[in-house]
Design an enzyme around this catalytic site. Structure first.
Site, PDB file in Angstrom:
ATOM      1  N   SER A 129       0.840  -1.204   0.000  1.00  0.00           N
ATOM      2  CA  SER A 129       0.000   0.000   0.000  1.00  0.00           C
ATOM      3  C   SER A 129       0.870   1.247   0.000  1.00  0.00           C
ATOM      4  O   SER A 129       2.083   1.187   0.226  1.00  0.00           O
ATOM      5  CB  SER A 129      -0.896   0.013   1.238  1.00  0.00           C
ATOM      6  OG  SER A 129      -0.115   0.221   2.406  1.00  0.00           O
ATOM      7  N   CYS A 130       0.232   2.398  -0.215  1.00  0.00           N
ATOM      8  CA  CYS A 130       0.972   3.660  -0.177  1.00  0.00           C
ATOM      9  C   CYS A 130       1.574   3.876   1.209  1.00  0.00           C
ATOM     10  O   CYS A 130       2.718   4.328   1.343  1.00  0.00           O
ATOM     11  CB  CYS A 130       0.061   4.822  -0.557  1.00  0.00           C
ATOM     12  SG  CYS A 130      -1.460   4.943   0.403  1.00  0.00           S
ATOM     13  N   THR A 131       0.828   3.524   2.251  1.00  0.00           N
ATOM     14  CA  THR A 131       1.328   3.704   3.618  1.00  0.00           C
ATOM     15  C   THR A 131       2.524   2.805   3.885  1.00  0.00           C
ATOM     16  O   THR A 131       3.512   3.229   4.494  1.00  0.00           O
ATOM     17  CB  THR A 131       0.212   3.421   4.642  1.00  0.00           C
ATOM     18  OG1 THR A 131      -0.909   4.265   4.370  1.00  0.00           O
ATOM     19  CG2 THR A 131       0.697   3.683   6.054  1.00  0.00           C
ATOM     20  N   THR A 160      -9.832   9.165   0.771  1.00  0.00           N
ATOM     21  CA  THR A 160      -9.780   8.224  -0.352  1.00  0.00           C
ATOM     22  C   THR A 160     -11.153   8.123  -1.005  1.00  0.00           C
ATOM     23  O   THR A 160     -12.162   8.552  -0.441  1.00  0.00           O
ATOM     24  CB  THR A 160      -9.332   6.821   0.096  1.00  0.00           C
ATOM     25  OG1 THR A 160     -10.317   6.275   0.978  1.00  0.00           O
ATOM     26  CG2 THR A 160      -7.987   6.881   0.804  1.00  0.00           C
ATOM     27  N   GLY A 190      -3.538  -2.080   7.706  1.00  0.00           N
ATOM     28  CA  GLY A 190      -2.654  -3.225   7.844  1.00  0.00           C
ATOM     29  C   GLY A 190      -1.227  -2.890   7.472  1.00  0.00           C
ATOM     30  O   GLY A 190      -0.374  -3.774   7.381  1.00  0.00           O
TER      31      GLY A 190
END
Length: 291
Positions: A129-131, A160, A190
């Site tokens: 993910s981006c995170t 988002t 997550g």
């Protein structure tokens, strides 16, 4: 489009027609107006003179990627995120599929962190993910230099597309159904646990949560860790400065000491930008880092 090593041959979108695609590419509420030329010709999307074939298939198995020579497919719908589902692209002639989201079973890779573990036999992989792409390089630098005993992550995350402009039904996530424009909304993520997949030594040592806030773009990772090796904040800053200039992480990790705010990072190419003046240290083994 900016990378000369990548030739974009086709795009698939079953939800919008070609003229609307031109409009959406030309005008963007975050990044502004596209400075190049975008048009249509013979049923294709033309960007700066480059013709791109457009498909409109709902089932990825029906997309004839092979007819346009597409070898690598970026699966970015957020729907086909398992190996089985994403492998449908291979039926149309694609050779590799990269899922632009976490996957429950596909091998996960983050640039600058674990690309050395990639095996060419993999046909479907996840880019996380981006995170996770922000957090994993941050955690890698800290762990490689000082060791992480345990840590908690909070991401202050921009709006988002799945969120609602006004309160609406959201049976699986009641808070997620609240209006985005005037709320700070606690949410799950997550991303921290996913770090354990790309940095196995940190598996079980990190977890985290998210707050969705009413901004359009740019998010923050707030990482609090207990260190195995006592150090100073100056030494931590030096570690990130060196990492941002290293052959391994240059372009992936960036470093700033400026008094910046979120909009200053719009369009930034780095995955993780260490905010040297944003962090604090309680003692020589307990620190909060911001990226």
């Amino acid at each position: 489009l900016e990378n000369p090593e990548i030739n974009i041959t086709a795009v698939n979108d079953p939800f919008i027609d070609l003229d609307y695609m031109v409009y959406m590419f030309k005008y963007d509420s975050v990044h502004g107006r596209f400075e190049g030329e975008v048009s249509t010709k013979d049923g294709k999307l033309v960007i700066n003179g480059k013709a791109i074939t457009v498909f409109a298939e709902r089932d990825p198995a029906n997309i004839p990627w092979g007819t346009v020579g597409a070898q690598y497919v970026v699966e970015s719908t957020g729907v086909f995120t398992t190996i089985e589902k994403a492998s449908a692209h291979l039926k149309g002639g694609a050779k590799k599929v990269i899922i632009s989201a976490p996957s429950s079973d596909a091998p996960m890779f983050v640039c600058g962190v674990n690309l050395d573990a990639y095996d060419p036999k993999h046909t479907v992989i996840s880019n996380a993910s981006c995170t996770t792409n922000c957090l994993a390089p941050l955690a890698k630098v800290v762990n490689d230099k000082f060791g992480i005993v345990e840590g908690l992550m909070t991401t202050v995350h921009a709006t988002t597309a799945t969120q609602k402009t006004v309160d609406g039904p959201s049976p699986k996530d009641w808070r997620g159904g609240r209006a985005v424009n005037n709320n700070i909304i606690p949410s799950s993520t997550g991303a921290a646990k996913a770090v354990g997949k790309v940095i196995p030594v940190l598996n079980g040592k990190l977890t985290g949560l998210a707050f969705r806030v009413p901004t359009l773009d740019v998010s923050v990772v707030d990482l609090v860790v207990r260190l195995a090796k006592p150090t100073s904040y100056e030494e931590i800053k030096t570690a990130f400065k060196e990492a941002s200039e290293s052959s391994e992480l240059k372009g992936i990790v960036a470093y700033t000491e400026d008094a910046v705010v979120s909009t200053d990072f719009l369009g930034h190419h780095a995955s993780s930008i260490f905010d040297a003046t944003g962090g604090i240290m309680l003692n020589d083994s307990f620190v909060k880092l911001i990226a």
